[in-house]
Design a protein around this motif. Structure first.
Motif, PDB file in Angstrom:
ATOM      1  N   ARG A  19       0.833  -1.200   0.000  1.00  0.00           N
ATOM      2  CA  ARG A  19       0.000   0.000   0.000  1.00  0.00           C
ATOM      3  C   ARG A  19       0.873   1.257   0.000  1.00  0.00           C
ATOM      4  O   ARG A  19       0.561   2.234  -0.689  1.00  0.00           O
ATOM      5  N   GLN A  20       1.978   1.223   0.744  1.00  0.00           N
ATOM      6  CA  GLN A  20       2.906   2.349   0.730  1.00  0.00           C
ATOM      7  C   GLN A  20       3.518   2.527  -0.649  1.00  0.00           C
ATOM      8  O   GLN A  20       3.623   3.657  -1.155  1.00  0.00           O
ATOM      9  N   GLN A  21       3.931   1.445  -1.272  1.00  0.00           N
ATOM     10  CA  GLN A  21       4.519   1.534  -2.605  1.00  0.00           C
ATOM     11  C   GLN A  21       3.537   2.117  -3.607  1.00  0.00           C
ATOM     12  O   GLN A  21       3.905   2.955  -4.441  1.00  0.00           O
ATOM     13  N   MET A  22       2.278   1.704  -3.534  1.00  0.00           N
ATOM     14  CA  MET A  22       1.292   2.218  -4.470  1.00  0.00           C
ATOM     15  C   MET A  22       0.988   3.695  -4.207  1.00  0.00           C
ATOM     16  O   MET A  22       0.720   4.450  -5.138  1.00  0.00           O
ATOM     17  N   MET A  25       3.711   5.541  -5.823  1.00  0.00           N
ATOM     18  CA  MET A  25       3.481   5.594  -7.263  1.00  0.00           C
ATOM     19  C   MET A  25       2.507   6.699  -7.626  1.00  0.00           C
ATOM     20  O   MET A  25       2.688   7.404  -8.623  1.00  0.00           O
ATOM     21  N   GLU A  26       1.476   6.880  -6.832  1.00  0.00           N
ATOM     22  CA  GLU A  26       0.522   7.969  -7.075  1.00  0.00           C
ATOM     23  C   GLU A  26       1.239   9.315  -7.042  1.00  0.00           C
ATOM     24  O   GLU A  26       0.984  10.192  -7.876  1.00  0.00           O
ATOM     25  N   ILE A  27       2.129   9.477  -6.058  1.00  0.00           N
ATOM     26  CA  ILE A  27       2.888  10.732  -5.965  1.00  0.00           C
ATOM     27  C   ILE A  27       3.765  10.906  -7.191  1.00  0.00           C
ATOM     28  O   ILE A  27       3.798  11.982  -7.811  1.00  0.00           O
ATOM     29  N   ARG A 108       5.168  15.024  -0.376  1.00  0.00           N
ATOM     30  CA  ARG A 108       4.533  14.246   0.682  1.00  0.00           C
ATOM     31  C   ARG A 108       3.038  14.067   0.441  1.00  0.00           C
ATOM     32  O   ARG A 108       2.346  14.968  -0.037  1.00  0.00           O
ATOM     33  N   ASP A 109       2.581  12.890   0.827  1.00  0.00           N
ATOM     34  CA  ASP A 109       1.161  12.550   0.811  1.00  0.00           C
ATOM     35  C   ASP A 109       0.534  13.020   2.120  1.00  0.00           C
ATOM     36  O   ASP A 109       1.002  12.654   3.203  1.00  0.00           O
ATOM     37  N   ARG A 110      -0.537  13.796   2.032  1.00  0.00           N
ATOM     38  CA  ARG A 110      -1.192  14.306   3.237  1.00  0.00           C
ATOM     39  C   ARG A 110      -2.246  13.347   3.788  1.00  0.00           C
ATOM     40  O   ARG A 110      -2.871  13.634   4.803  1.00  0.00           O
ATOM     41  N   GLN A 127       4.580  14.867   7.299  1.00  0.00           N
ATOM     42  CA  GLN A 127       5.123  13.583   7.728  1.00  0.00           C
ATOM     43  C   GLN A 127       4.482  12.402   6.995  1.00  0.00           C
ATOM     44  O   GLN A 127       4.544  11.270   7.460  1.00  0.00           O
ATOM     45  N   GLY A 128       3.882  12.663   5.844  1.00  0.00           N
ATOM     46  CA  GLY A 128       3.249  11.586   5.103  1.00  0.00           C
ATOM     47  C   GLY A 128       4.231  10.802   4.257  1.00  0.00           C
ATOM     48  O   GLY A 128       5.424  11.116   4.169  1.00  0.00           O
ATOM     49  N   ILE A 129       3.727   9.758   3.622  1.00  0.00           N
ATOM     50  CA  ILE A 129       4.506   8.997   2.645  1.00  0.00           C
ATOM     51  C   ILE A 129       5.066   9.962   1.607  1.00  0.00           C
ATOM     52  O   ILE A 129       4.405  10.938   1.237  1.00  0.00           O
ATOM     53  N   TYR A 130       6.263   9.689   1.114  1.00  0.00           N
ATOM     54  CA  TYR A 130       6.927  10.664   0.261  1.00  0.00           C
ATOM     55  C   TYR A 130       7.728  10.002  -0.844  1.00  0.00           C
ATOM     56  O   TYR A 130       8.005   8.801  -0.811  1.00  0.00           O
ATOM     57  N   ILE A 131       8.134  10.827  -1.819  1.00  0.00           N
ATOM     58  CA  ILE A 131       9.211  10.481  -2.731  1.00  0.00           C
ATOM     59  C   ILE A 131      10.285  11.561  -2.596  1.00  0.00           C
ATOM     60  O   ILE A 131       9.989  12.710  -2.248  1.00  0.00           O
TER      61      ILE A 131
END
Length: 268
Positions: A19-22, A25-27, A108-110, A127-131
């Protein structure tokens, strides 16, 4: 162990890592859209590039995503991202997040929250998931290593301090000296003496100095990554072998280290 077996072991569909990887990918696809719109070249790098070449997607146990671009393109991207990112994404750099002290940016993903093992992110606004987005510069390796040393004390302060307010002030002084004075002076000297180097490496102050060679990076091409054709170095094989050796060989699967310490999804 084949790819299907690796996926089953490390990142099966529905797992927290997958789920983190996907989400990463969205980012990436949003950043890719904006880069294409503004003709800003970038390429997959580091473990992300290995994943593309070896797995046509993420390395099954990988929990980050890296892209690189030349510094002039990076500066352009920093200008357009705040205007064009959707509301669920945030650009994180020193301009948008005052306690963020890296010399490269994150998007970052909010809709998620994660904390890394090193604890550097404990006082950052986003502090969200990031690239990660790395600026690359043409300068000698010895100069880059010098700039790593001029900022290295920031990491020690942040890692060992028991007083975050005091640590922030100390880190800010070091960051500002380098970002506003030392690094611009070094770039000006390189420009004045008209030095040109075929080697490129991470931007000044970034603690990674593996060399990249212009003739291996450009012209860019594309490769399949999680079902999408995305930019990679023109001679990615030579580029990766120079840095990692036989990158097609799997590492010791019993000694893998992840970045993430805690991760939660706030919404889908």
């Amino acid at each position: 162990m084949n790819h299907k077996e690796l996926r089953t072991r490390f990142n099966p569909e529905g797992s927290l890592l997958r789920r983190q990887q996907m989400r990463m990918m969205e980012i990436l696809l949003e950043v890719d859209r904006i880069c294409k719109k503004h003709d800003i070249p970038y390429w997959l790098s580091s473990g992300t590039l290995i994943g593309a070449m070896r797995h046509d997607g993420f390395i099954p146990w990988d929990d980050d995503l890296d892209i690189e671009m030349m510094r002039k393109d990076y500066l352009r991207l920093m200008e357009v991202l705040p205007k064009e990112l959707p509301e669920w994404l945030a650009l994180q750099n020193n301009d948008t997040d005052p306690n963020y002290f890296y010399f490269y940016a994150k998007v970052r993903d909010r809709r998620s929250r994660m904390l890394e093992q090193n604890g550097y992110d404990r006082l950052w606004k986003e502090q969200g998931i990031y690239i990660d987005i790395f600026p690359m510069e043409q300068h000698p390796i010895w100069l880059h290593k010098l700039t790593e040393k001029t900022v290295g004390h920031m990491y020690k302060i942040w890692r060992t301090s028991t007083d975050d307010k005091k640590a922030i002030k100390s880190v800010r002084r070091i960051f500002d000296f380098n970002n506003k004075w030392l690094f611009p002076c070094l770039r000006a000297l390189l420009s004045i003496f008209n030095f040109h180097f075929s080697i490129i490496t991470s931007g000044m102050g970034i603690p990674f100095h593996n060399p990249r060679y212009m003739e291996e990076i450009f012209p860019l091409t594309t490769h399949l990554f999680e079902g999408h054709q995305l930019p990679i170095p023109g001679n990615a094989d030579a580029h990766l072998r120079r840095i990692y050796g036989d990158y097609m060989q799997l590492p010791n699967l019993e000694k893998l280290a992840l970045h993430v310490g805690k991760l939660e999804f706030l919404s889908e």
